[in-house]
Write a protein that holds these residues in place. Structure first.
Motif, PDB file in Angstrom:
ATOM      1  N   LEU B  66      50.539  32.730  48.353  1.00 26.07           N
ATOM      2  CA  LEU B  66      51.923  33.170  48.208  1.00 26.07           C
ATOM      3  C   LEU B  66      52.705  32.924  49.502  1.00 26.07           C
ATOM      4  O   LEU B  66      53.930  32.955  49.512  1.00 26.07           O
ATOM      5  CB  LEU B  66      51.923  34.658  47.850  1.00 26.07           C
ATOM      6  CG  LEU B  66      53.015  35.159  46.902  1.00 26.07           C
ATOM      7  CD1 LEU B  66      53.145  34.289  45.681  1.00 26.07           C
ATOM      8  CD2 LEU B  66      52.739  36.601  46.503  1.00 26.07           C
ATOM      9  N   MET B 100      39.271  30.907  44.837  1.00 26.12           N
ATOM     10  CA  MET B 100      40.593  30.897  44.213  1.00 26.12           C
ATOM     11  C   MET B 100      41.101  32.298  43.892  1.00 26.12           C
ATOM     12  O   MET B 100      42.279  32.487  43.637  1.00 26.12           O
ATOM     13  CB  MET B 100      40.555  30.037  42.962  1.00 26.12           C
ATOM     14  CG  MET B 100      40.170  28.612  43.338  1.00 26.12           C
ATOM     15  SD  MET B 100      40.479  27.417  42.059  1.00 26.12           S
ATOM     16  CE  MET B 100      40.339  25.894  42.988  1.00 26.12           C
ATOM     17  N   LEU B 101      40.191  33.261  43.907  1.00 28.01           N
ATOM     18  CA  LEU B 101      40.574  34.631  43.587  1.00 28.01           C
ATOM     19  C   LEU B 101      41.601  35.237  44.551  1.00 28.01           C
ATOM     20  O   LEU B 101      42.417  36.064  44.122  1.00 28.01           O
ATOM     21  CB  LEU B 101      39.306  35.500  43.525  1.00 28.01           C
ATOM     22  CG  LEU B 101      39.268  36.626  42.500  1.00 28.01           C
ATOM     23  CD1 LEU B 101      39.772  36.183  41.146  1.00 28.01           C
ATOM     24  CD2 LEU B 101      37.873  37.202  42.405  1.00 28.01           C
ATOM     25  N   PRO B 102      41.595  34.878  45.828  1.00 29.91           N
ATOM     26  CA  PRO B 102      42.605  35.456  46.720  1.00 29.91           C
ATOM     27  C   PRO B 102      44.046  35.279  46.215  1.00 29.91           C
ATOM     28  O   PRO B 102      44.856  36.193  46.353  1.00 29.91           O
ATOM     29  CB  PRO B 102      42.388  34.710  48.040  1.00 29.91           C
ATOM     30  CG  PRO B 102      40.940  34.426  48.040  1.00 29.91           C
ATOM     31  CD  PRO B 102      40.586  34.117  46.606  1.00 29.91           C
ATOM     32  N   LEU B 105      44.641  37.826  43.585  1.00 33.26           N
ATOM     33  CA  LEU B 105      44.878  39.135  44.199  1.00 33.26           C
ATOM     34  C   LEU B 105      46.302  39.246  44.729  1.00 33.26           C
ATOM     35  O   LEU B 105      46.951  40.282  44.583  1.00 33.26           O
ATOM     36  CB  LEU B 105      43.880  39.372  45.343  1.00 33.26           C
ATOM     37  CG  LEU B 105      42.418  39.542  44.927  1.00 33.26           C
ATOM     38  CD1 LEU B 105      41.518  39.621  46.148  1.00 33.26           C
ATOM     39  CD2 LEU B 105      42.242  40.790  44.075  1.00 33.26           C
ATOM     40  N   GLN B 106      46.790  38.181  45.305  1.00 34.93           N
ATOM     41  CA  GLN B 106      48.166  38.204  45.820  1.00 34.93           C
ATOM     42  C   GLN B 106      49.181  38.364  44.709  1.00 34.93           C
ATOM     43  O   GLN B 106      50.164  39.074  44.855  1.00 34.93           O
ATOM     44  CB  GLN B 106      48.464  36.907  46.578  1.00 34.93           C
ATOM     45  CG  GLN B 106      47.815  36.835  47.932  1.00 34.93           C
ATOM     46  CD  GLN B 106      48.093  35.496  48.586  1.00 34.93           C
ATOM     47  OE1 GLN B 106      49.217  35.184  48.933  1.00 34.93           O
ATOM     48  NE2 GLN B 106      47.059  34.701  48.757  1.00 34.93           N
ATOM     49  N   ILE B 108      48.666  39.741  41.780  1.00 33.46           N
ATOM     50  CA  ILE B 108      48.565  41.106  41.255  1.00 33.46           C
ATOM     51  C   ILE B 108      49.306  42.072  42.188  1.00 33.46           C
ATOM     52  O   ILE B 108      50.089  42.915  41.757  1.00 33.46           O
ATOM     53  CB  ILE B 108      47.087  41.530  41.124  1.00 33.46           C
ATOM     54  CG1 ILE B 108      46.388  40.654  40.077  1.00 33.46           C
ATOM     55  CG2 ILE B 108      46.975  42.997  40.742  1.00 33.46           C
ATOM     56  CD1 ILE B 108      44.889  40.823  40.053  1.00 33.46           C
ATOM     57  N   GLU B 109      49.034  41.889  43.486  1.00 29.89           N
ATOM     58  CA  GLU B 109      49.676  42.692  44.522  1.00 29.89           C
ATOM     59  C   GLU B 109      51.203  42.627  44.409  1.00 29.89           C
ATOM     60  O   GLU B 109      51.899  43.591  44.672  1.00 29.89           O
ATOM     61  CB  GLU B 109      49.276  42.069  45.847  1.00 29.89           C
ATOM     62  CG  GLU B 109      49.115  42.980  47.003  1.00 29.89           C
ATOM     63  CD  GLU B 109      48.355  42.198  48.072  1.00 29.89           C
ATOM     64  OE1 GLU B 109      47.328  42.694  48.525  1.00 29.89           O
ATOM     65  OE2 GLU B 109      48.792  41.078  48.433  1.00 29.89           O
ATOM     66  N   ALA B 110      51.694  41.440  44.008  1.00 30.13           N
ATOM     67  CA  ALA B 110      53.142  41.234  43.910  1.00 30.13           C
ATOM     68  C   ALA B 110      53.718  41.886  42.659  1.00 30.13           C
ATOM     69  O   ALA B 110      54.921  41.813  42.420  1.00 30.13           O
ATOM     70  CB  ALA B 110      53.460  39.747  43.930  1.00 30.13           C
ATOM     71  N   GLY B 111      52.844  42.502  41.840  1.00 27.28           N
ATOM     72  CA  GLY B 111      53.324  43.205  40.655  1.00 27.28           C
ATOM     73  C   GLY B 111      53.729  42.274  39.529  1.00 27.28           C
ATOM     74  O   GLY B 111      54.525  42.637  38.666  1.00 27.28           O
ATOM     75  N   LEU B 112      53.183  41.056  39.531  1.00 30.74           N
ATOM     76  CA  LEU B 112      53.560  40.087  38.511  1.00 30.74           C
ATOM     77  C   LEU B 112      52.609  40.196  37.305  1.00 30.74           C
ATOM     78  O   LEU B 112      51.449  40.567  37.456  1.00 30.74           O
ATOM     79  CB  LEU B 112      53.507  38.669  39.101  1.00 30.74           C
ATOM     80  CG  LEU B 112      54.508  38.417  40.239  1.00 30.74           C
ATOM     81  CD1 LEU B 112      54.149  37.162  41.010  1.00 30.74           C
ATOM     82  CD2 LEU B 112      55.927  38.320  39.683  1.00 30.74           C
ATOM     83  N   ALA B 139      37.511  44.808  37.128  1.00 30.02           N
ATOM     84  CA  ALA B 139      37.755  44.824  38.575  1.00 30.02           C
ATOM     85  C   ALA B 139      39.210  44.476  38.900  1.00 30.02           C
ATOM     86  O   ALA B 139      39.810  45.049  39.802  1.00 30.02           O
ATOM     87  CB  ALA B 139      36.816  43.841  39.267  1.00 30.02           C
ATOM     88  N   LEU B 140      39.774  43.527  38.159  1.00 36.62           N
ATOM     89  CA  LEU B 140      41.122  43.063  38.480  1.00 36.62           C
ATOM     90  C   LEU B 140      42.205  43.814  37.716  1.00 36.62           C
ATOM     91  O   LEU B 140      43.370  43.804  38.103  1.00 36.62           O
ATOM     92  CB  LEU B 140      41.249  41.564  38.168  1.00 36.62           C
ATOM     93  CG  LEU B 140      40.403  40.608  39.000  1.00 36.62           C
ATOM     94  CD1 LEU B 140      40.446  39.201  38.417  1.00 36.62           C
ATOM     95  CD2 LEU B 140      40.897  40.579  40.444  1.00 36.62           C
ATOM     96  N   LYS B 141      41.808  44.429  36.595  1.00 35.72           N
ATOM     97  CA  LYS B 141      42.748  45.124  35.710  1.00 35.72           C
ATOM     98  C   LYS B 141      43.800  44.179  35.134  1.00 35.72           C
ATOM     99  O   LYS B 141      44.970  44.535  34.976  1.00 35.72           O
ATOM    100  CB  LYS B 141      43.407  46.304  36.417  1.00 35.72           C
ATOM    101  CG  LYS B 141      42.394  47.336  36.873  1.00 35.72           C
ATOM    102  CD  LYS B 141      43.055  48.571  37.431  1.00 35.72           C
ATOM    103  CE  LYS B 141      42.043  49.594  37.871  1.00 35.72           C
ATOM    104  NZ  LYS B 141      41.413  49.254  39.164  1.00 35.72           N
ATOM    105  N   ILE B 142      43.394  42.965  34.858  1.00 39.03           N
ATOM    106  CA  ILE B 142      44.245  42.005  34.139  1.00 39.03           C
ATOM    107  C   ILE B 142      43.364  41.264  33.137  1.00 39.03           C
ATOM    108  O   ILE B 142      42.149  41.249  33.288  1.00 39.03           O
ATOM    109  CB  ILE B 142      44.896  40.973  35.101  1.00 39.03           C
ATOM    110  CG1 ILE B 142      43.808  40.228  35.891  1.00 39.03           C
ATOM    111  CG2 ILE B 142      45.895  41.623  36.027  1.00 39.03           C
ATOM    112  CD1 ILE B 142      44.313  38.974  36.557  1.00 39.03           C
TER     113      ILE B 142
END
Lengths: 493, 170
Positions: B66, B100-102, B105-106, B108-112, B139-142
């Motif tokens: 990001l 590629m997971l980072p 995570l970004q 998800i963190e961004a609320g997208l 783990a990711l909640k998506i």
């Protein structure tokens, strides 16, 4: 279903009383200051601000000028608390979190059959198989193709058959007719003339060498080997304070050290950048210089081994020492590995063409200018004075006085200096030992003017000049030690 | 019941993971390619119908993070910030999940609104990687879907997930 509000926490160390806290507190402060809707969460905006994202910064500045002043202050304070860039720390933590999740959700079955590509990729990365493979690539790609073919066969043809038999005598005659004054004639066709030396070096020596090198390099680059080489070398590089990431500038340095010095920007810590800059300036020969040196040592394998061994040892030793001296933690490293591919001919061609063109247009004016400066230097007597001055350290490392000229050339460019040695060897003035000593010293000798300017630009005046002074003394000391060692051991190469 | 008749899907991911192939699988042939305003970066837009909803699908240039370094990444991020998509598909190369997971995570963190697509799952299986999608989702909640965009495997499941996702959001 999936609750959008219930986000996972990629910051598991939040409760720790370690440095994680500073970042987290700063982030919360920034989040509370952000009021507008930015399209993504405040947390994400805050993290980007902490990582000094210019675009987001100007966005926040425009939308909330009052809050921005406070945010800027918080970012500055937070940055001062860490020795590494915040983006580096944040990236590292995120990677740790990703690894933790993968450990939970992924199982590796041991006896699965690997694809050919994957197998090959592992062979390249595993030290036991990767090192021999690297040597094989260096032997065929560098020594055989660039050294023997490019710097040997092609150079001999252009240099002896085209220049010495045809162009030079013809030009000398032409200028004898055209210009009645010996002084002015010397500028073009004299011993160091624009045509007889400058253009001959550029077209007959440097052009075939860099072309073959760039072809070999483009093929290797196109296969996706370089990132795997980075992983292979990572362990060794860690010992000298670098990571595998630094392999890319180092390998690029074999092409052109100036370009490679610019690429050291991609290294995450200042410490790595300084160590790489020193190593590039000192112990990584560029393609043109490497090619000329390979052709100088061609046919004398023991001499080649001694030269390679000494330069590698200097590389590791200086790297190790500077990592001891320079403060900072050992870096960590991960990188994207693209798939292995067969190189595409059109790619290789375009890359080679672009690089050769860039290189040649830089080199040719430099060589012509150098001939001109030498001409003026000879007119004013300055040239002879400097050659005489340089003759002392040159004698000191056991070389004939004539070699001083090559070192003087070396001040202009590394490859120019090496090309100077080429002429001396052709005149039969070197024995085996002297040849090795000259090659070692000139490899380590001062970087070219362009690289020096790049060092100053990238690392600052103090470090840039410091590196050059260090190298000037170091290169002659190394030459002295090699000469002494060879003589004491009674080795005749 | 009020049905949403149009929405927006954005596909993101690093280069070489099958992004464009997935885009083609979803949109078929109704595609426009244009330069992103003010840049030389090309962005493809197409249309797809999933259930009763018509979606505009946007294929973004490759991005690794990001925090952008290249112009391509900057364009991709701008699309995320400005297009207000209903669903973002983060497509990754399954065998390189850890690397590629980072970015996931970004995002998800961004609320997208993210759906994770583990593409090229066949190659991951071939090298003996067994990825537990339920563990990953927990783990990711998506939502997470495994696909092979070259053969079309998993594309229907992905469409189903997109439908559920949009309906759950209302």
């Amino acid at each position: 279903m999936y609750e959008l509000k219930d986000k996972p926490d990629p910051w598991p160390q939040r409760a720790d009383k370690d440095v994680g806290d500073i970042l987290e507190v700063a982030l919360e402060k920034i989040e509370s200051l952000l009021k507008n809707d930015y399209g993504i969460s405040k947390r994400a905006i805050g993290l980007l601000l902490l990582q000094e994202d210019g675009e987001i910064a100007s966005l926040v500045k425009a939308k909330q000028p009052d809050a921005w002043v406070k945010i800027e202050e918080i970012v500055k304070e937070t940055r001062a608390r860490y020795s590494d860039p915040l983006s580096y720390i944040i990236t590292l933590r995120r990677q740790e979190e990703a690894s933790r999740i993968v450990k939970e959700a992924v199982e590796h079955l041991p006896h699965a059959k690997l694809s050919f590509k994957e197998n090959l990729s592992r062979i390249m990365i595993n030290p036991l198989t990767g090192m021999p493979l690297l040597l094989l690539i260096l032997y065929y790609g560098l020594y055989k193709f660039v050294g023997t073919f490019g710097a040997g066969t092609v150079v001999n043809f252009i240099e002896r058959d085209i220049f010495e038999k045809n162009i030079n005598p013809w030009m000398v005659q032409l200028f004898n007719l055209l210009i009645p004054w010996q002084l002015l004639r010397d500028l073009f066709v004299g011993e160091y003339g624009v045509i007889t030396l400058g253009i001959r070096y550029a077209v007959a020596l440097i052009l075939p060498i860099v072309t073959t090198f760039f072809i070999a390099f483009a093929i290797i680059e196109d296969t996706g080997y370089l990132p795997r080489l980075a992983l292979l070398i990572d362990r060794l590089f860690k010992k000298i304070g670098l990571t595998g990431r630094a392999v890319i500038p180092m390998v690029l340095g074999l092409g052109c050290d100036t370009m490679a010095t610019m690429v050291t920007r991609t290294l995450p810590t200042k410490r790595e950048r300084i160590i790489s800059t020193i190593l590039l300036a000192l112990a990584v020969p560029c393609s043109a210089q490497l090619g000329v040196i390979l052709s100088l040592l061609e046919g004398n394998n023991r001499a080649l081994w001694v030269w390679g061994g000494v330069v590698s040892m200097v590389f590791l030793l200086v790297g190790f020492l500077s990592s001891m001296v320079l403060p900072g933690d050992a870096p960590s490293f991960y990188m994207e590995i693209p798939p292995l591919r067969l190189p595409k001919l059109s790619n290789v061609f375009i890359k080679t063409y672009a690089r050769v063109k860039w290189y040649f247009t830089e080199v040719l004016p430099m060589f012509i200018l150098a001939s001109f400066i030498i001409w003026i230097g000879r007119l004013s007597g300055l040239f002879n004075l400097m050659v005489k001055g340089l003759a002392y350290p040159v004698r000191w490392i056991g070389l004939p006085d004539k070699a001083a000229v090559a070192f003087l050339f070396g001040f202009f460019r590394r490859d120019y200096g090496a090309a100077g040695l080429y002429d001396i060897k052709k005149a039969g003035l070197f024995n085996g030992n002297q040849l090795v000593v000259a090659c070692v010293t000139l490899t380590l000798f001062l970087p070219c003017i362009a690289q020096f300017l790049m060092n100053v630009k990238e690392r600052g005046m103090k470090v840039g000049v410091g590196i050059s002074i260090f190298i000037l003394f170091f290169s002659f000391s190394a030459g002295f030690v090699v000469n002494l060692a060879l003589n004491l051991l009674g080795v005749h190469l | 019941m009020v049905r949403k008749t149009s929405g927006k899907i954005v596909i993101v991911g690093s280069p070489n993971v099958g992004k464009s192939l997935l885009f083609n699988r979803l949109t078929g042939s109704y595609v426009t390619v244009s330069n992103y305003p003010g840049t030389t970066v090309e962005v493809s837009r197409g249309v797809t119908k999933i259930g009763d909803t018509e979606f505009e699908v946007i294929d973004t240039p490759g991005m690794y993070s990001l925090l952008p370094i290249t112009e391509e990444e900057r364009v991709a991020r701008n699309i995320l910030l400005k297009e207000r998509p209903d669903v973002i598909i983060h497509i990754i190369d399954a065998k390189n999940l850890e690397r590629m997971l980072p970015l996931t995570l970004q995002l998800i963190e961004a609320g997208l609104p993210i759906i994770l697509v583990l593409n090229i799952i066949d190659e991951a299986e071939k090298i003996g990687m067994k990825i537990d999608l339920h563990d990953l989702e927990r783990a990711l909640k998506i939502p997470a879907v495994a696909t092979v965009s070259t053969t079309g495997r998993g594309i229907d499941i992905l469409k189903g997930r997109i439908e559920e996702y949009v309906r759950a959001k209302g």
